[in-house]
Design an enzyme around this catalytic site. Structure first.
Site: not given
Length: 634
Positions: A309, A362
């Protein structure tokens, strides 16, 4: 059976302080041991700047003075005999200033259900894995040339019980796995599983990096879930959050009275937008903590990949920072050199041990070489979310059909960069988060029929576009409202015909994608794609030719993003032969108008659009149609 090996403290401590201890969970935390014939638990915690550390728990009335720890090389340890599994504990930290507070174990394998915050003595040994066939069959390291179709799930809101309580990992094993497989997905991606105190954070503000969240059951319950996924042929990816951690007092923040896990300089150590601390990637022990954690989920839970993330926030010193507050590195740039080095080290170590694992970034930045191997100067991931693709396609689809003319480059500009990175095309939870509306809610249209047709056209285009695929839960049956992370998906919509039709469309489309090599075998090779009349300013058509590795399989994907039909449309093709319609988003069973190409289409020696041959096709409104090439005999 996965086991936690015994290690030499001298070697382990040395490697920890060097930043090269990649299995620190094997000796830090709470571990069952036997000493001089007495069974008990050995506690170990890194807190080099504490004045005193004690073990406090349910076994001593939460009075840590009875169980003082001894320090060696910054590691505090204590063996306590006769403790049993399930014992609650925390570390009582006494700072150099004399402050005293309780901290959860950074390496705890299990934690109390929120809002309680104690760590739980837990063994991860003795689970008998039954996924040997899966592990053997997924060791080819050829996933770039294989289909990858990911169903992203937030376990807390996929489905809840009638009383509003959570499903358990065992419940999910019984219901979620078959649901996902029936719809053709190859992998399930679970939003952060590590322990977190606040449901509404979705798991992205972690307090227990080694503790699978207790909301849904025990660590071995989660092992059972993963094991069942593998036995049935489904891969498991976990969202992993090494970019920041929450400031809750029982967590990692100011762990020993100092900025131990986070940068001491608040300009580097705090993310003001998220209200969180940023890991100190220049501290060797923190690097050991994080890389050990990545390997922990692969070692102990047999996960098939990690989606990392907020990578952009690790790459720069000035993520979402006002210009007046921007800082520079020692070379004068804005790059977080320590964050970049950490990511490279992470991927190098992970792939050295697990060459077949998925490491997915990401990353919303334009940083080059995200999926370039570390040996060639890249970050070393093997996939990157193509967020620009998501943003541009959705901006286009929000436009009324009358406003789309001349805007097709929003769709097609991504075709120019298919070799820049190994991309996943995500329609993730970020596209369902209030107040952004669901994917269906984003579609333009005069009525529900047009909105559903637009979404079917978008999905078909995405399946034909190079790159692996990801879809967030609820979008497979056309959830109407924003995603409610504190409730359940709108399963009641499936009683309505239009949602039934749409769910059937997604199911058949997914299985079609899996079956057709041309849609995934050359995703990241230029010779796997040709754009045919790919930017028609008048007709709103985007037409792609996809090929397999041997060139034996070819698919033409025609996408019509306007409500007008095209009967007898002449399409130029490269080679003589026949073409058969093999998929059509406008079929009645999908809720479409039923305009199809029932007959085999023969090529004509009629040059068109720069090609020597052509075929005549019918193109339905707001739809995607796919034709398969059948070569001429002889």
């Amino acid at each position: 059976m996965t086991t936690i090996a015994s290690v030499s403290n001298t070697d382990a401590y040395y490697l920890l302080h060097e930043g090269t201890q990649y299995q620190s969970y094997q000796f830090l935390g709470a571990h069952f041991e036997e000493r001089d014939g007495c069974k008990g638990v050995n506690f170990a915690v890194w807190a080099p700047n504490a004045k005193e550390v004690n073990v406090s728990g349910s076994f001593n009335g939460w009075d840590g003075s009875h169980h003082a720890m001894a320090m060696n090389e910054g590691i505090w340890t204590l063996f306590i005999p006769e403790l049993e599994e399930g014992t609650l504990y925390k570390y009582e930290i006494v700072t150099m200033d004399g402050d005293r507070y309780l901290k959860s174990d950074p390496y705890a394998f299990h934690s109390e259900v929120r809002p309680e915050t104690a760590s739980i003595v837990t063994s991860l040994e003795h689970y008998e894995w039954q996924d040997g066939v899966w592990q053997e069959n997924n060791s080819s390291n050829q996933h770039l040339q294989q289909p990858l179709l990911i169903y992203e799930v937030h376990l807390g809101s996929w489905k809840r019980k009638e009383d509003g309580s959570f499903y358990s990992y065992v419940d999910f094993a019984d219901e979620l796995i078959d649901y996902v497989l029936e719809r053709g997905y190859t992998h399930i991606e679970l939003m952060p599983l590590a322990e977190h105190p606040l449901d509404s954070s979705w798991g992205y503000q972690v307090t227990g990096y080694y503790s699978v969240t207790s909301r849904f059951g025990s660590p071995k319950d989660f092992m059972y879930f993963v094991d069942q996924c593998h036995q049935k042929g489904l891969g498991v990816i976990m969202d992993w959050v090494p970019a920041h951690f929450c400031k809750d007092v029982h967590g990692l923040s100011r762990f020993d009275g100092t900025h131990l896990y986070e940068y001491a300089d608040s300009r580097k150590g705090e993310n003001p937008t998220w209200g969180t601390y940023i890991f100190d990637y220049g501290r060797p022990e923190v690097v050991s903590f994080l890389i050990s954690n990545a390997l922990f989920w692969l070692d102990m839970y047999h996960l098939d990949g990690l989606r990392i993330d907020a990578v952009y926030s690790l790459l720069t010193l000035n993520f979402e920072r006002p210009e007046a507050e921007c800082i520079r590195n020692e070379q004068g740039g804005e790059e977080n050199l320590e964050g970049i080095a950490f990511l490279q080290k992470l991927n190098a170590v992970v792939f050295a041990r697990y060459p077949d694992v998925l490491m997915i970034a990401e990353d919303s930045s334009s940083y080059p070489g995200v999926t370039t191997p570390v040996a060639y100067g890249g970050l070393g991931f093997n996939y990157k979310w193509n967020l620009a693709y998501t943003w541009h396609t959705l901006e286009y689809m929000k436009k009324n059909q009358t406003e789309r003319s001349g805007q097709e480059d929003r769709l097609t500009q991504s075709l120019l960069g298919i070799r820049d990175e190994n991309y996943v095309l995500p329609y993730s939870h970020d596209e369902m988060d209030p107040p952004t509306k669901s994917l269906l809610g984003k579609m333009s249209g005069e009525d529900n029929w047009q909105r559903f047709a637009n979404l079917r056209a978008l999905y078909t285009y995405t399946m034909g576009h190079p790159g692996k695929k990801l879809l967030f839960m609820g979008n497979e049956f056309g959830q109407m409202d924003d995603w409610d992370s504190e409730g359940s998906l709108e399963w009641e919509l499936l009683q309505f015909e239009e949602h039934q039709h749409f769910a059937e469309f997604v199911k058949q489309m997914n299985h079609f994608y899996i079956a057709e090599k041309a849609l995934w075998e050359l995703d990241f090779e230029q010779n796997g794609l040709t754009s045919l009349n790919a930017d028609d300013k008048e007709d709103g058509l985007v037409i792609l030719l996809r090929k397999s590795k041997t060139n034996n399989e070819q698919l033409i994907i025609i996408n019509n993003f306007k409500p007008e039909t095209h009967e007898g449309y002449r399409l130029g093709v490269e080679e003589p032969g026949r073409y058969q319609e093999v998929f059509n988003s406008d079929k009645p069973e999908f809720g479409g108008s039923g305009m199809t190409n029932a007959n085999m289409l023969e090529t004509q020696e009629w040059s068109c659009q720069g090609n020597p041959y052509s075929i005549m096709v019918n193109i339905p409104p707001l739809a995607g149609v796919i034709f398969k090439y059948i070569p001429s005999e002889g």
